[in-house]
Write a protein that holds these residues in place. Structure first.
Motif, PDB file in Angstrom:
ATOM      1  N   UNK A 176       0.538  -1.034   0.039  1.00 29.96           N
ATOM      2  CA  UNK A 176       0.057   0.067   0.119  1.00 29.96           C
ATOM      3  C   UNK A 176       0.862   1.345   0.078  1.00 29.96           C
ATOM      4  N   UNK A 177       2.021   1.149   0.301  1.00 28.82           N
ATOM      5  CA  UNK A 177       3.095   2.190   0.210  1.00 28.82           C
ATOM      6  C   UNK A 177       4.018   2.008  -0.897  1.00 28.82           C
ATOM      7  N   UNK A 178       4.971   3.045  -1.167  1.00 29.63           N
ATOM      8  CA  UNK A 178       5.980   3.086  -1.985  1.00 29.63           C
ATOM      9  C   UNK A 178       7.131   2.376  -1.608  1.00 29.63           C
ATOM     10  N   UNK A 179       7.986   1.899  -2.551  1.00 27.65           N
ATOM     11  CA  UNK A 179       8.945   1.241  -2.005  1.00 27.65           C
ATOM     12  C   UNK A 179       9.829   1.890  -1.026  1.00 27.65           C
ATOM     13  N   UNK A 180      10.588   1.361   0.056  1.00 24.17           N
ATOM     14  CA  UNK A 180      11.745   2.342   0.754  1.00 24.17           C
ATOM     15  C   UNK A 180      12.865   2.632   0.043  1.00 24.17           C
ATOM     16  N   UNK A 181      13.548   3.699   0.050  1.00 22.57           N
ATOM     17  CA  UNK A 181      14.836   4.279  -0.592  1.00 22.57           C
ATOM     18  C   UNK A 181      15.994   3.234  -0.834  1.00 22.57           C
ATOM     19  N   UNK A 182      16.975   3.330  -1.291  1.00 19.87           N
ATOM     20  CA  UNK A 182      18.083   2.535  -1.295  1.00 19.87           C
ATOM     21  C   UNK A 182      18.871   2.757   0.172  1.00 19.87           C
ATOM     22  N   UNK A 183      19.310   1.412   0.374  1.00 16.90           N
ATOM     23  CA  UNK A 183      20.037   1.534   1.759  1.00 16.90           C
ATOM     24  C   UNK A 183      19.021   1.455   3.057  1.00 16.90           C
ATOM     25  N   UNK A 184      17.926   1.540   2.657  1.00 17.57           N
ATOM     26  CA  UNK A 184      16.873   1.100   3.930  1.00 17.57           C
ATOM     27  C   UNK A 184      16.982  -0.083   4.743  1.00 17.57           C
ATOM     28  N   UNK A 185      17.107   0.287   5.975  1.00 17.70           N
ATOM     29  CA  UNK A 185      17.371  -0.821   6.982  1.00 17.70           C
ATOM     30  C   UNK A 185      19.002  -1.280   6.859  1.00 17.70           C
ATOM     31  N   UNK A 186      19.787  -0.775   6.270  1.00 12.12           N
ATOM     32  CA  UNK A 186      21.185  -1.398   6.120  1.00 12.12           C
ATOM     33  C   UNK A 186      21.876  -1.019   7.500  1.00 12.12           C
ATOM     34  N   UNK A 187      22.692  -1.960   7.976  1.00  5.92           N
ATOM     35  CA  UNK A 187      23.424  -1.910   9.220  1.00  5.92           C
ATOM     36  C   UNK A 187      24.104  -0.539   9.090  1.00  5.92           C
ATOM     37  N   UNK A 188      24.036   0.148  10.422  1.00  3.53           N
ATOM     38  CA  UNK A 188      24.792   1.230  10.550  1.00  3.53           C
ATOM     39  C   UNK A 188      26.171   1.369  10.333  1.00  3.53           C
ATOM     40  N   UNK A 190      27.808  -0.331   8.182  1.00  7.65           N
ATOM     41  CA  UNK A 190      27.967  -0.535   6.811  1.00  7.65           C
ATOM     42  C   UNK A 190      27.983   0.870   6.242  1.00  7.65           C
ATOM     43  N   UNK A 191      26.969   1.585   6.728  1.00  7.83           N
ATOM     44  CA  UNK A 191      26.521   2.755   6.266  1.00  7.83           C
ATOM     45  C   UNK A 191      27.524   3.846   6.416  1.00  7.83           C
ATOM     46  N   UNK A 192      27.983   3.976   7.694  1.00 10.54           N
ATOM     47  CA  UNK A 192      29.407   4.626   8.148  1.00 10.54           C
ATOM     48  C   UNK A 192      30.459   4.506   7.281  1.00 10.54           C
ATOM     49  N   UNK A 193      30.664   3.154   6.991  1.00 16.88           N
ATOM     50  CA  UNK A 193      31.886   2.753   6.091  1.00 16.88           C
ATOM     51  C   UNK A 193      31.661   3.329   4.762  1.00 16.88           C
ATOM     52  N   UNK A 194      30.649   3.136   4.128  1.00 18.32           N
ATOM     53  CA  UNK A 194      30.308   3.386   2.800  1.00 18.32           C
ATOM     54  C   UNK A 194      30.278   4.935   2.585  1.00 18.32           C
ATOM     55  N   UNK A 195      29.993   5.687   3.706  1.00 16.14           N
ATOM     56  CA  UNK A 195      29.994   7.178   3.620  1.00 16.14           C
ATOM     57  C   UNK A 195      31.071   7.745   2.823  1.00 16.14           C
ATOM     58  N   UNK A 196      32.254   7.294   3.225  1.00 12.09           N
ATOM     59  CA  UNK A 196      33.457   7.810   2.645  1.00 12.09           C
ATOM     60  C   UNK A 196      33.584   7.654   1.116  1.00 12.09           C
ATOM     61  N   UNK A 197      32.886   6.645   0.592  1.00 12.06           N
ATOM     62  CA  UNK A 197      32.859   6.134  -0.602  1.00 12.06           C
ATOM     63  C   UNK A 197      31.757   7.073  -1.486  1.00 12.06           C
TER      64      UNK A 197
END
Ligand code: FES
Length: 200
Positions: A176-188, A190-197
């Motif tokens: 009933x809702x639109x799909x979540x954005x890329x990176x949704x629910x990704x481990x924190x 991993x999110x920080x590691x990837x930020x630099x890239x």
């Protein structure tokens, strides 16, 4: 004959017998049913024993071994359709066509058969008329469909109750809702590691 020969060429050498279902289907579409002489011809064309063709034609209920009318009405009588009123649908078809289940109407227009599940249980009750499925049927729908066929029209197939396909009758209960954005629910981490890239 030309069609069967063309289809046979699609199979590798030694596997031509795999064209049996299509060959029998072509026979049935041309003649309306599959007489034993046609089975013999198919066996000859595919270089296979006649018994193998008999086995095929007797195993699959879609192979008609006798004339079943201009329109073959197959009524599903398996459990989900039964729970959704197929007994009433059977009576309505018999009444509208003037033909008992298993029989052929006097004008040879309708052959009525009872069949097992046709794989459309979520839209029960269901009848199949030749290649078309009529679903979510009421008794009234049955009379309308048979009447239109009798008049030479092909009524629209599919769900008769307003559904587009097999979605819930009361509206969507999921998606009933639109799909979540890329990176949704990704481990924190991993999110920080990837930020630099520059990735999210
Ligand atoms: S039970 Fe009727 S389609 Fe499955």
């Amino acid at each position: 004959m030309k069609r069967i020969q063309a289809i046979v060429q699609n199979y590798p050498e030694g596997s031509q017998t795999s064209a049996i279902s299509m060959a029998l289907d072509i026979v049935q579409r041309q003649i309306g049913w599959i007489p034993i002489s046609a089975m013999h011809k198919v066996a000859e064309l595919l270089s296979m024993p006649r018994m193998r063709v008999y086995e095929w034609a007797t195993f699959y209920t879609m192979c008609k071994r006798e004339y079943r009318g201009k329109y073959n009405v197959k009524i599903c009588k398996s459990l989900p359709c039964m729970l959704r009123g197929s007994d009433f649908i059977i009576r309505a078809v018999e009444d509208a066509t003037g033909c008992c289940a298993g029989g052929l109407s006097d004008d040879k227009m309708f052959g009525v058969d009872l069949v097992e599940c046709q794989g459309a249980c979520v839209n029960a009750p269901v009848i199949a008329i030749d290649d078309d499925y009529y679903e979510d049927l009421t008794v009234c729908d049955v009379y309308n469909i048979i009447e239109k066929l009798r008049c030479g029209d092909i009524p629209p197939s599919g769900p008769q109750g307003g559904r587009y396909a097999a979605e819930p009758c009361c509206g969507l209960t999921s998606l009933q809702t639109g799909p979540p954005p890329p990176g949704y629910c990704i481990q924190e981490a991993l999110r920080q590691d990837k930020k630099g890239d520059g990735c999210n």
